[in-house]
Design a protein around this motif. Sequence first.
Motif, PDB file in Angstrom:
ATOM      1  N   GLU A 129      -5.959  -8.284  -2.323  1.00  0.00           N
ATOM      2  CA  GLU A 129      -5.813  -8.582  -3.749  1.00  0.00           C
ATOM      3  C   GLU A 129      -6.510  -9.897  -4.069  1.00  0.00           C
TER       4      GLU A 129
ATOM      5  N   CYS B 299     -13.975  -1.995  -5.173  1.00  0.00           N
ATOM      6  CA  CYS B 299     -12.626  -2.210  -5.681  1.00  0.00           C
ATOM      7  C   CYS B 299     -11.855  -0.923  -5.406  1.00  0.00           C
TER       8      CYS B 299
ATOM      9  N   SER C  20      -8.477   1.284  -6.217  1.00  0.00           N
ATOM     10  CA  SER C  20      -7.348   1.426  -7.134  1.00  0.00           C
ATOM     11  C   SER C  20      -6.679   2.767  -6.873  1.00  0.00           C
TER      12      SER C  20
ATOM     13  N   MET D  54      -7.485  -7.483  -8.280  1.00  0.00           N
ATOM     14  CA  MET D  54      -8.315  -6.410  -7.779  1.00  0.00           C
ATOM     15  C   MET D  54      -8.194  -6.352  -6.260  1.00  0.00           C
ATOM     16  N   ARG D  55      -8.140  -5.154  -5.727  1.00  0.00           N
ATOM     17  CA  ARG D  55      -8.089  -4.955  -4.271  1.00  0.00           C
ATOM     18  C   ARG D  55      -9.520  -4.704  -3.808  1.00  0.00           C
TER      19      ARG D  55
END
Length: 181
Positions: free
Chosen positions: A47, A156, A158, A1-2
Amino acid sequence: MRLFLALTIPSEARAPLRLLQSQLPALGRGSLTRPENLHLTLAFLGEVPFSRAEDAAAALVRAGGASFALSFGHPGFFHAQDGDIVWAAPCPCPALFALQGRLCRELSAEGFFLEERPFSPHVTLARRMVWREGAAPELPPASPFSFEATGASLFCSSPGPGGPVYTELFRARFGALPAAK
């Protein structure tokens, strides 16, 4: 996950930022930040395994603090290789820097590796801005505005079809401002 931690911009404070954004296409071309994505990053984690999100949220809670007023003035831009980044920066705010410092200490204590560059608070209005005539213009003045920062969130990021999608995973509320004497 960023992951990243940020102050969100309340909907009533987005109007002056949107007005400024609306003037940018006349100055060049770039990718405008979607209104729901406007935020002020406090710490970028990059990340991170999903299992560490809870640790980041705990660090945010411990960093805490009282609500504070955040005022914005004139916009500016950072030069970038693929086009400039246009932003609105807050006026000097010791409470913002104190919060960011506490948060970074708490995240470091949790074992997160943080960027080493100095904290430069801003709200990104546009990316990859290429100015007409090839030279960066003077940006139009923004109407000064302020809002009360009442909390911060863990997000997060995406990829999405129209740019990044930010999903709020956790929100920590700050304490109330002390009563005036």
